[in-house]
Design a protein around this motif. Sequence first.
Motif, PDB file in Angstrom:
ATOM      1  N   ALA A  67       0.906  -1.146   0.058  1.00  0.00           N
ATOM      2  CA  ALA A  67      -0.072   0.126   0.087  1.00  0.00           C
ATOM      3  C   ALA A  67       0.832   1.276  -0.151  1.00  0.00           C
ATOM      4  CB  ALA A  67      -0.899   0.109   1.334  1.00  0.00           C
ATOM      5  N   ALA A  68       1.881   1.380   0.810  1.00  0.00           N
ATOM      6  CA  ALA A  68       3.070   2.450   0.685  1.00  0.00           C
ATOM      7  C   ALA A  68       3.634   2.385  -0.516  1.00  0.00           C
ATOM      8  CB  ALA A  68       3.904   2.180   1.960  1.00  0.00           C
ATOM      9  N   GLN A  69       3.929   1.484  -1.040  1.00  0.00           N
ATOM     10  CA  GLN A  69       4.580   1.504  -2.457  1.00  0.00           C
ATOM     11  C   GLN A  69       3.644   2.072  -3.507  1.00  0.00           C
ATOM     12  OE1 GLN A  69       5.710  -2.587  -2.756  1.00  0.00           O
ATOM     13  NE2 GLN A  69       7.266  -2.427  -0.881  1.00  0.00           N
ATOM     14  N   ARG A  70       2.362   1.532  -3.370  1.00  0.00           N
ATOM     15  CA  ARG A  70       1.174   2.107  -4.578  1.00  0.00           C
ATOM     16  C   ARG A  70       1.171   3.653  -4.392  1.00  0.00           C
ATOM     17  NH1 ARG A  70      -1.384  -2.428  -2.772  1.00  0.00           N
ATOM     18  NH2 ARG A  70      -1.321  -4.244  -4.065  1.00  0.00           N
ATOM     19  N   GLN A  71       1.151   4.061  -3.098  1.00  0.00           N
ATOM     20  CA  GLN A  71       1.065   5.524  -2.926  1.00  0.00           C
ATOM     21  C   GLN A  71       2.450   6.319  -3.417  1.00  0.00           C
ATOM     22  OE1 GLN A  71      -1.724   6.552  -1.070  1.00  0.00           O
ATOM     23  NE2 GLN A  71      -1.350   8.634  -1.216  1.00  0.00           N
ATOM     24  N   MET A  72       3.472   5.741  -3.286  1.00  0.00           N
ATOM     25  CA  MET A  72       4.603   6.401  -3.818  1.00  0.00           C
ATOM     26  C   MET A  72       4.539   6.604  -5.523  1.00  0.00           C
ATOM     27  SD  MET A  72       7.815   4.620  -1.858  1.00  0.00           S
ATOM     28  CE  MET A  72       7.662   4.394  -0.048  1.00  0.00           C
ATOM     29  N   ALA A  73       3.678   5.508  -6.100  1.00  0.00           N
ATOM     30  CA  ALA A  73       3.900   5.513  -7.511  1.00  0.00           C
ATOM     31  C   ALA A  73       2.462   6.301  -8.200  1.00  0.00           C
ATOM     32  CB  ALA A  73       3.710   4.206  -7.966  1.00  0.00           C
ATOM     33  N   LEU A  74       1.817   6.869  -7.230  1.00  0.00           N
ATOM     34  CA  LEU A  74       0.582   7.610  -7.976  1.00  0.00           C
ATOM     35  C   LEU A  74       0.686   8.728  -8.708  1.00  0.00           C
ATOM     36  CD1 LEU A  74      -1.782   7.687  -4.670  1.00  0.00           C
ATOM     37  CD2 LEU A  74      -1.862   6.283  -6.874  1.00  0.00           C
ATOM     38  N   ARG A  75       1.985   9.569  -8.606  1.00  0.00           N
ATOM     39  CA  ARG A  75       2.081  10.805  -9.382  1.00  0.00           C
ATOM     40  C   ARG A  75       2.953  10.177 -10.505  1.00  0.00           C
ATOM     41  NH1 ARG A  75       4.786  15.212  -5.722  1.00  0.00           N
ATOM     42  NH2 ARG A  75       4.500  16.385  -7.606  1.00  0.00           N
ATOM     43  N   LYS A  76       3.272   9.111 -10.809  1.00  0.00           N
ATOM     44  CA  LYS A  76       3.914   8.691 -12.134  1.00  0.00           C
ATOM     45  C   LYS A  76       5.380   8.767 -11.815  1.00  0.00           C
ATOM     46  CE  LYS A  76       0.342   6.582 -14.339  1.00  0.00           C
ATOM     47  NZ  LYS A  76       0.163   4.952 -14.479  1.00  0.00           N
ATOM     48  N   GLY A  77       6.018   8.382 -13.336  1.00  0.00           N
ATOM     49  CA  GLY A  77       7.379   8.746 -13.188  1.00  0.00           C
ATOM     50  C   GLY A  77       8.320   8.019 -11.866  1.00  0.00           C
ATOM     51  N   VAL A  78       7.901   6.721 -11.862  1.00  0.00           N
ATOM     52  CA  VAL A  78       8.476   5.793 -10.668  1.00  0.00           C
ATOM     53  C   VAL A  78       9.070   4.756 -11.432  1.00  0.00           C
ATOM     54  CG1 VAL A  78       8.082   4.282  -8.926  1.00  0.00           C
ATOM     55  CG2 VAL A  78       7.405   6.576  -8.541  1.00  0.00           C
ATOM     56  N   VAL A  79      10.331   4.043 -10.955  1.00  0.00           N
ATOM     57  CA  VAL A  79      10.947   3.015 -11.243  1.00  0.00           C
ATOM     58  C   VAL A  79      10.944   2.160  -9.973  1.00  0.00           C
ATOM     59  CG1 VAL A  79      12.762   1.849 -12.057  1.00  0.00           C
ATOM     60  CG2 VAL A  79      12.333   4.084 -13.112  1.00  0.00           C
ATOM     61  N   MET A  80      10.370   1.086  -9.936  1.00  0.00           N
ATOM     62  CA  MET A  80      10.186   0.127  -8.852  1.00  0.00           C
ATOM     63  C   MET A  80      10.688  -1.167  -9.054  1.00  0.00           C
ATOM     64  SD  MET A  80       6.886  -0.198  -6.348  1.00  0.00           S
ATOM     65  CE  MET A  80       6.623   1.768  -6.189  1.00  0.00           C
ATOM     66  N   ASP A  81      11.602  -1.779  -8.108  1.00  0.00           N
ATOM     67  CA  ASP A  81      12.039  -3.056  -8.464  1.00  0.00           C
ATOM     68  C   ASP A  81      11.637  -3.948  -6.947  1.00  0.00           C
ATOM     69  OD1 ASP A  81      14.369  -1.697  -6.794  1.00  0.00           O
ATOM     70  OD2 ASP A  81      15.074  -3.609  -7.088  1.00  0.00           O
ATOM     71  N   GLY A  82      11.251  -5.178  -7.545  1.00  0.00           N
ATOM     72  CA  GLY A  82      11.117  -6.177  -6.337  1.00  0.00           C
ATOM     73  C   GLY A  82      10.866  -7.631  -6.661  1.00  0.00           C
ATOM     74  N   ARG A  83       9.757  -8.332  -6.098  1.00  0.00           N
ATOM     75  CA  ARG A  83       9.677  -9.542  -6.595  1.00  0.00           C
ATOM     76  C   ARG A  83       8.053  -9.782  -7.187  1.00  0.00           C
ATOM     77  NH1 ARG A  83      13.975  -9.795  -4.622  1.00  0.00           N
ATOM     78  NH2 ARG A  83      14.999 -11.272  -3.606  1.00  0.00           N
TER      79      ARG A  83
END
Length: 235
Positions: free
Chosen positions: A121-137
């Motif tokens: 949920a915290a990670q989705r919040q970070m991505a709301l404004r777009k322009g995000v590169v997110m890595d994980g599983r």
Amino acid sequence: MSSSNGEREFRINIAIDGPAGAGKSTVARMVASKLSYVYVDTGAMYRAVTWDMLNQGIEAEDVTGVLERMKAIDIELVPGEDGQRVTLSGYDVTDEIRSLAVNRTVSRYAQIEGLRAELSAAQRQMALRKGVVMDGRDIGTTVLPDAEVKIFMTATVEERARRRFRELPESGEVITLQQLEREIAERDELDRSREVSPLMCADDASVLDTTNMTINEVADEIVRLADREIARLGK
């Protein structure tokens, strides 16, 4: 040829998934830098939680204890001169969360459904404004299923072990390359077989086998794919 940063007015989100040691974090940082995007290291968030739980003596099997402790944890990803820093309730744990003890136990804590739900949920919040590169599983499959570009990075177990071996600090616990290979293979199995958000390649992801690629080559390929999607969506 990639467009300049000034021409990238249409911003997208990029999800990079893959097994341990595939080089996701290093590549994701480079891609974010090349695109002037924000890098979100989800693995560091799970590592920070694991480090804290180990310090508190809370075992992964104690799900109630883990979730109760989560209420007292505040994780921040802070840009720094030498890359992203990770703070846990105001304390910089960037170096501590890369320990072998954390490496060996993070998958056990990452299997806890309530913990994953809170961090996702915290990670989705970070991505709301777009322009995000997110890595994980599970970014492309669970956290950001609507990401415009999805990448699944992989490499042989042997190559991933070599990469991790090169990253180990000179001081600290001694571990052989063969031990690392075994631990990475075991973590692969744990990540693939867990019930909650297992490691898997999204149906619409581009698969990159990085075994024989340099970090720069991988980053450039992802930027190329991103620019292609930006051009398509920006028409």
